[in-house]
Enzyme design. Structure first.
Site, PDB file in Angstrom:
ATOM      1  N   TYR A 160       0.841  -1.209   0.000  1.00 27.50           N
ATOM      2  CA  TYR A 160       0.000   0.000   0.000  1.00 27.50           C
ATOM      3  C   TYR A 160       0.878   1.263   0.000  1.00 27.50           C
ATOM      4  O   TYR A 160       0.502   2.303  -0.531  1.00 27.50           O
ATOM      5  CB  TYR A 160      -0.967  -0.027   1.179  1.00 27.50           C
ATOM      6  CG  TYR A 160      -2.231   0.763   0.943  1.00 27.50           C
ATOM      7  CD1 TYR A 160      -3.014   0.552  -0.184  1.00 27.50           C
ATOM      8  CD2 TYR A 160      -2.650   1.735   1.847  1.00 27.50           C
ATOM      9  CE1 TYR A 160      -4.180   1.270  -0.399  1.00 27.50           C
ATOM     10  CE2 TYR A 160      -3.822   2.454   1.644  1.00 27.50           C
ATOM     11  CZ  TYR A 160      -4.571   2.220   0.520  1.00 27.50           C
ATOM     12  OH  TYR A 160      -5.728   2.940   0.314  1.00 27.50           O
ATOM     13  N   LYS A 167      -3.474   8.059   2.902  1.00 26.97           N
ATOM     14  CA  LYS A 167      -4.703   7.808   3.670  1.00 26.97           C
ATOM     15  C   LYS A 167      -4.552   8.282   5.115  1.00 26.97           C
ATOM     16  O   LYS A 167      -5.522   8.752   5.719  1.00 26.97           O
ATOM     17  CB  LYS A 167      -5.075   6.318   3.637  1.00 26.97           C
ATOM     18  CG  LYS A 167      -5.538   5.804   2.273  1.00 26.97           C
ATOM     19  CD  LYS A 167      -6.797   6.491   1.753  1.00 26.97           C
ATOM     20  CE  LYS A 167      -7.388   5.731   0.568  1.00 26.97           C
ATOM     21  NZ  LYS A 167      -8.435   6.525  -0.129  1.00 26.97           N
TER      22      LYS A 167
HETATM   23  C1  KAL Z   1      -2.828  -3.164  -0.024  1.00 26.21           C
HETATM   24  C2  KAL Z   1      -3.598  -3.080  -1.080  1.00 26.21           C
HETATM   25  C3  KAL Z   1      -3.155  -3.647  -2.387  1.00 26.21           C
HETATM   26  C4  KAL Z   1      -3.166  -2.627  -3.482  1.00 26.21           C
HETATM   27  C5  KAL Z   1      -2.084  -1.595  -3.402  1.00 26.21           C
HETATM   28  C6  KAL Z   1      -2.333  -0.341  -3.722  1.00 26.21           C
HETATM   29  C7  KAL Z   1      -3.647   0.235  -4.076  1.00 26.21           C
HETATM   30  C8  KAL Z   1      -3.735   1.570  -4.143  1.00 26.21           C
HETATM   31  C9  KAL Z   1      -5.001   2.284  -4.496  1.00 26.21           C
HETATM   32  C10 KAL Z   1      -4.794   3.358  -5.560  1.00 26.21           C
HETATM   33  C11 KAL Z   1      -5.996   4.290  -5.525  1.00 26.21           C
HETATM   34  C12 KAL Z   1      -4.670   2.662  -6.903  1.00 26.21           C
HETATM   35  C13 KAL Z   1      -4.160   3.488  -8.040  1.00 26.21           C
HETATM   36  O1  KAL Z   1      -3.985   4.679  -7.936  1.00 26.21           O
HETATM   37  C14 KAL Z   1      -3.884   2.721  -9.300  1.00 26.21           C
HETATM   38  C15 KAL Z   1      -3.269   3.548 -10.413  1.00 26.21           C
HETATM   39  O2  KAL Z   1      -1.876   3.632 -10.267  1.00 26.21           O
HETATM   40  C16 KAL Z   1      -3.536   2.853 -11.753  1.00 26.21           C
HETATM   41  N1  KAL Z   1      -4.978   2.762 -12.052  1.00 26.21           N
HETATM   42  C17 KAL Z   1      -5.623   3.704 -12.762  1.00 26.21           C
HETATM   43  O3  KAL Z   1      -5.078   4.670 -13.243  1.00 26.21           O
HETATM   44  C18 KAL Z   1      -7.104   3.483 -12.930  1.00 26.21           C
HETATM   45  C19 KAL Z   1      -7.402   3.386 -14.407  1.00 26.21           C
HETATM   46  C20 KAL Z   1      -7.835   4.621 -12.239  1.00 26.21           C
HETATM   47  C21 KAL Z   1      -9.303   4.620 -12.460  1.00 26.21           C
HETATM   48  O4  KAL Z   1      -7.582   4.472 -10.867  1.00 26.21           O
HETATM   49  C22 KAL Z   1      -7.544   5.581 -10.091  1.00 26.21           C
HETATM   50  N2  KAL Z   1      -7.288   5.374  -8.802  1.00 26.21           N
HETATM   51  O5  KAL Z   1      -7.724   6.682 -10.558  1.00 26.21           O
HETATM   52  C23 KAL Z   1      -4.898  -2.331  -0.998  1.00 26.21           C
HETATM   53  C24 KAL Z   1      -6.120  -3.141  -1.354  1.00 26.21           C
HETATM   54  C25 KAL Z   1      -6.234  -4.386  -0.507  1.00 26.21           C
HETATM   55  C26 KAL Z   1      -7.380  -2.282  -1.122  1.00 26.21           C
HETATM   56  C27 KAL Z   1      -7.458  -1.110  -2.076  1.00 26.21           C
HETATM   57  C28 KAL Z   1      -7.526  -1.386  -3.528  1.00 26.21           C
HETATM   58  C29 KAL Z   1      -7.465   0.137  -1.514  1.00 26.21           C
HETATM   59  C30 KAL Z   1      -7.622   1.413  -2.235  1.00 26.21           C
HETATM   60  O6  KAL Z   1      -7.177   2.454  -1.698  1.00 26.21           O
HETATM   61  O7  KAL Z   1      -8.223   1.451  -3.326  1.00 26.21           O
END
Ligand code: KAL
Length: 259
Positions: A160, A167
């Site tokens: 994370y 967060k």
């Molecule tokens: C420990 C967990 C495993 C996952 C690790 C990190 C998750 C981070 C969340 C963050 C919001 C994800 C991103 O920003 C992804 C981004 O780099 C690529 N994705 C995108 O660009 C997509 C297309 C767009 C729509 O996404 C965004 N955010 O704009 C955490 C897990 C178990 C729980 C989760 C997923 C927590 C969380 O914060 O979402």
């Protein structure tokens, strides 16, 4: 006091697709009789938000762009909301982003740019929006902000990384905003949701393992659903929760109590 949100208007920020927690919140709010306004960040999301909104029974929702990294867009978006509806009663802030390269491996992979980007989109945006809402007197009848967090903001969770730090900052922002906005009849809370298979979780290699652990170890022995988060949001937006602010409610099958 009841859970009906009839006659009230809410802004839902961050619906990406039908799996989004924001969409779970929208459906619960809609079922409670609320009027909805949706905002999206990237242009390519507009179409999918429109298609989803068309599936709602009473479909009089407004859809606007709001890139939360831009003060100008925040101002334009909320000024339009002011023009259209005059008063709103709540905002669901379901927005987060960090660079993919900084969401695995060693935390020390973090860069200054990546750190600030995650903070900017995932944490500062809540304060920027709150500031605009206050300036425009959009919550003149009082209101309630909700944002989404995750246990990784309180404890170290594998991968994370930079998002955990963002967060933590978001959860602290909830407390400071709650303290500041209480005098205006505005409450601010976060929901710390258990892991849900959303677009944010896409590409997380061991996501199945994370879900399985929740199923096996959480007090309720099952995973969290967007509907459960949505129904908690209705409670936090309703007068039933009028005594709650600055709080972080875990909607995670109780997983956070397990050592
Ligand atoms: C420990 C967990 C495993 C996952 C690790 C990190 C998750 C981070 C969340 C963050 C919001 C994800 C991103 O920003 C992804 C981004 O780099 C690529 N994705 C995108 O660009 C997509 C297309 C767009 C729509 O996404 C965004 N955010 O704009 C955490 C897990 C178990 C729980 C989760 C997923 C927590 C969380 O914060 O979402």
């Amino acid at each position: 006091m009841n859970l009906s949100l009839q006659g009230k208007t809410f802004v839902v920020m961050g619906v990406a697709n039908k799996r989004s927690i924001a969409w779970g919140i929208a459906r619960s709010l809609h079922a409670a009789g609320a009027r909805l306004i949706f905002t999206y960040g990237r242009e390519r999301t507009e179409k999918s938000v429109k298609q989803l909104v068309e599936t709602l029974e009473t479909n009089n929702s407004i859809i606007l762009q709001c890139d939360v990294t831009s003060d100008e867009q925040i101002h334009t978006c909320f000024s339009k909301i002011k023009e259209e509806v005059g008063t709103i009663h709540g905002i669901a802030h379901c927005v987060a982003f960090a660079n993919k390269e900084e969401l695995s491996g060693e935390y020390l992979n973090v860069t200054r740019e990546g750190f600030l980007l995650a903070q900017n989109i995932s944490a500062y945006s809540l304060s920027a929006i709150a500031k605009e809402v206050k300036n425009l007197e959009l919550m003149a009848e009082g209101g309630s902000f909700i944002t989404l967090s995750y246990l990784g903001g309180e404890r170290v969770m594998t991968n994370y990384n930079v998002m955990g730090v963002a967060k933590a900052s978001l959860e602290a922002s909830v407390k400071y905003l709650a303290s500041n906005l209480g005098q205006y009849g505005i409450r601010v809370n976060s929901i710390s949701a258990g892991p849900i298979r959303t677009l944010s979780a896409k590409g997380v290699s061991d996501f199945n393992t994370i879900l399985k652990e929740v199923e096996e170890k959480s007090p309720l022995r099952r995973c969290t659903t967007p509907e459960e988060v949505g129904d908690t949001a209705v409670f936090l937006f309703s007068d039933m929760s009028r005594g709650i602010t600055g709080e972080n409610i875990h909607v995670d099958s109780g997983y956070h109590v397990i050592g």
